[in-house]
Motif scaffolding. Structure first.
Motif, PDB file in Angstrom:
ATOM      1  N   GLN B  22      11.638  22.055  13.913  1.00 34.00           N
ATOM      2  CA  GLN B  22      10.376  22.788  13.504  1.00 34.00           C
ATOM      3  C   GLN B  22      10.517  24.311  13.472  1.00 34.00           C
ATOM      4  O   GLN B  22      10.918  24.898  14.406  1.00 34.00           O
ATOM      5  CB  GLN B  22       9.065  22.377  14.292  1.00 34.00           C
ATOM      6  CG  GLN B  22       7.963  22.866  13.782  1.00 34.00           C
ATOM      7  CD  GLN B  22       6.988  21.937  13.103  1.00 34.00           C
ATOM      8  OE1 GLN B  22       7.539  21.171  12.490  1.00 34.00           O
ATOM      9  NE2 GLN B  22       5.685  21.936  13.200  1.00 34.00           N
ATOM     10  N   GLY B  45       5.241  10.771  21.045  1.00 38.42           N
ATOM     11  CA  GLY B  45       5.619  11.942  20.753  1.00 38.42           C
ATOM     12  C   GLY B  45       6.833  12.884  21.183  1.00 38.42           C
ATOM     13  O   GLY B  45       6.968  14.009  21.048  1.00 38.42           O
ATOM     14  N   ARG B  46       7.728  12.037  21.314  1.00 40.90           N
ATOM     15  CA  ARG B  46       8.962  12.351  21.597  1.00 40.90           C
ATOM     16  C   ARG B  46      10.184  11.492  21.109  1.00 40.90           C
ATOM     17  O   ARG B  46       9.635  10.458  20.725  1.00 40.90           O
ATOM     18  CB  ARG B  46       9.352  12.525  23.007  1.00 40.90           C
ATOM     19  CG  ARG B  46       9.216  11.125  24.003  1.00 40.90           C
ATOM     20  CD  ARG B  46       9.656  11.295  25.359  1.00 40.90           C
ATOM     21  NE  ARG B  46      11.173  11.495  25.482  1.00 40.90           N
ATOM     22  CZ  ARG B  46      11.886  11.426  26.573  1.00 40.90           C
ATOM     23  NH1 ARG B  46      11.157  11.104  27.755  1.00 40.90           N
ATOM     24  NH2 ARG B  46      13.259  11.344  26.681  1.00 40.90           N
ATOM     25  N   THR B  69      10.351  17.086  21.298  1.00 40.82           N
ATOM     26  CA  THR B  69       8.924  16.780  20.874  1.00 40.82           C
ATOM     27  C   THR B  69       8.979  16.690  19.469  1.00 40.82           C
ATOM     28  O   THR B  69       9.401  17.481  18.793  1.00 40.82           O
ATOM     29  CB  THR B  69       8.340  18.344  21.288  1.00 40.82           C
ATOM     30  OG1 THR B  69       8.394  18.356  22.718  1.00 40.82           O
ATOM     31  CG2 THR B  69       6.566  17.805  21.270  1.00 40.82           C
ATOM     32  N   HIS B  71       6.739  16.577  16.049  1.00 46.40           N
ATOM     33  CA  HIS B  71       5.451  17.047  15.176  1.00 46.40           C
ATOM     34  C   HIS B  71       5.160  16.232  14.052  1.00 46.40           C
ATOM     35  O   HIS B  71       4.033  16.147  13.934  1.00 46.40           O
ATOM     36  CB  HIS B  71       6.014  18.602  14.914  1.00 46.40           C
ATOM     37  CG  HIS B  71       6.147  19.574  16.060  1.00 46.40           C
ATOM     38  ND1 HIS B  71       5.492  19.924  16.985  1.00 46.40           N
ATOM     39  CD2 HIS B  71       7.271  19.985  16.353  1.00 46.40           C
ATOM     40  CE1 HIS B  71       5.951  20.583  17.807  1.00 46.40           C
ATOM     41  NE2 HIS B  71       7.060  20.721  17.819  1.00 46.40           N
ATOM     42  N   GLU B  72       6.182  15.756  13.493  1.00 46.20           N
ATOM     43  CA  GLU B  72       6.100  15.132  12.120  1.00 46.20           C
ATOM     44  C   GLU B  72       6.988  14.059  12.267  1.00 46.20           C
ATOM     45  O   GLU B  72       8.198  14.246  12.386  1.00 46.20           O
ATOM     46  CB  GLU B  72       6.171  16.036  11.084  1.00 46.20           C
ATOM     47  CG  GLU B  72       5.022  16.832  10.580  1.00 46.20           C
ATOM     48  CD  GLU B  72       5.308  17.717   9.102  1.00 46.20           C
ATOM     49  OE1 GLU B  72       4.785  18.558   8.972  1.00 46.20           O
ATOM     50  OE2 GLU B  72       6.241  17.023   8.489  1.00 46.20           O
ATOM     51  N   LYS B  85      10.447  16.098  12.502  1.00 49.73           N
ATOM     52  CA  LYS B  85      10.362  17.653  12.872  1.00 49.73           C
ATOM     53  C   LYS B  85      10.084  17.734  14.206  1.00 49.73           C
ATOM     54  O   LYS B  85       8.965  17.147  14.515  1.00 49.73           O
ATOM     55  CB  LYS B  85       9.112  18.216  11.852  1.00 49.73           C
ATOM     56  CG  LYS B  85       9.323  18.062  10.435  1.00 49.73           C
ATOM     57  CD  LYS B  85       9.986  19.085   9.763  1.00 49.73           C
ATOM     58  CE  LYS B  85      10.024  19.334   8.412  1.00 49.73           C
ATOM     59  NZ  LYS B  85       9.860  20.618   7.814  1.00 49.73           N
ATOM     60  N   VAL B  86      10.957  18.344  14.797  1.00 48.51           N
ATOM     61  CA  VAL B  86      11.140  18.232  16.328  1.00 48.51           C
ATOM     62  C   VAL B  86      11.054  19.771  16.817  1.00 48.51           C
ATOM     63  O   VAL B  86      11.419  20.937  16.256  1.00 48.51           O
ATOM     64  CB  VAL B  86      12.140  17.506  16.891  1.00 48.51           C
ATOM     65  CG1 VAL B  86      12.078  16.169  16.351  1.00 48.51           C
ATOM     66  CG2 VAL B  86      13.356  18.240  16.815  1.00 48.51           C
ATOM     67  N   THR B  87      10.710  19.864  18.125  1.00 49.47           N
ATOM     68  CA  THR B  87      11.120  21.005  18.898  1.00 49.47           C
ATOM     69  C   THR B  87      12.018  20.605  19.977  1.00 49.47           C
ATOM     70  O   THR B  87      11.604  19.678  20.600  1.00 49.47           O
ATOM     71  CB  THR B  87       9.881  21.864  19.464  1.00 49.47           C
ATOM     72  OG1 THR B  87       8.746  22.207  18.633  1.00 49.47           O
ATOM     73  CG2 THR B  87      10.218  22.765  20.630  1.00 49.47           C
TER      74      THR B  87
END
Lengths: 133, 133
Positions: B22, B45-46, B69, B71-72, B85-87
């Motif tokens: 992201q 959410g992971r 994490t 996000h999408e 889409k991750v962090t």
């Protein structure tokens, strides 16, 4: 050692390929290559995939004109996935998807369902003279 | 219709997955999910993948702490490839690769060979307590 021999081709002689837009870094599409497709991609500087449905080389843009110019060819740590950095030609903004959208990844998971979120930039019927892709 | 039923799982019950950062939009890694991995990813959410080598769920970061994490969650036009889409957590900048690099796609094709181009951000020996990944 030949660079093509370093790729870990799967049981079907293929490798997964991610096409990413140079600049925006958008992921445009996902496809497959066989050895010849990867060799031709490097040689021509344009994306050449292997169509699993048609079982032959697929020169991206051969029908649509939406050719992908290849700036970089990368491979992952396991040598079994290829990443291309490309410029999507033929329309502004670029259309990589056969649905007429910028990217094939236009559907997003929201509250238990997949929701299409990206606009169609061009009617697919006007992109393809015959069958899609 | 259940959103998980709309995914075109392959003959092994898996779907390829691209993890993209992201913000930067860097492609971090490529992996696979089975139905349970995708369900757990949405629920937690992971990122939860399916390890083909170990034939079980792989909670990304379970050993390294390098959790992703999410996000999408996106899917492509053929419903057979997932994009996250991750962090990338646990280090700044994020380390997604088991070699200690930001991205798994650190090798670039140059003049007939693959050349490693991205720095190792952390010694893998200090990332993993036991076996990698």
């Amino acid at each position: 050692m030949n660079w093509l021999d370093e790729v870990k081709w799967d049981a079907n002689g293929l490798v997964p390929v991610i096409a990413q837009e140079q600049g925006s870094n958008d992921v445009l599409m996902f496809a497959w290559m066989d050895r010849e497709a990867l060799a031709r991609t490097a040689e021509l500087g344009r994306a050449v995939y292997f169509s699993r449905s048609r079982q032959k080389l697929w020169f991206k843009g051969e029908e649509s004109g939406h050719v992908q110019t290849v700036h970089e060819i990368r491979i992952d740590c396991d040598n079994d996935v290829v990443l291309l950095k490309v410029t999507q030609q033929g329309h502004e903004p670029g259309i990589a998807c056969h649905t007429g959208r910028h990217s094939c990844f236009f559907s997003k998971y929201q509250n238990g369902q997949w929701v299409a979120t990206e606009p169609v930039l061009k009617d697919p019927a006007s992109i393809y003279t015959s069958s899609p892709r």
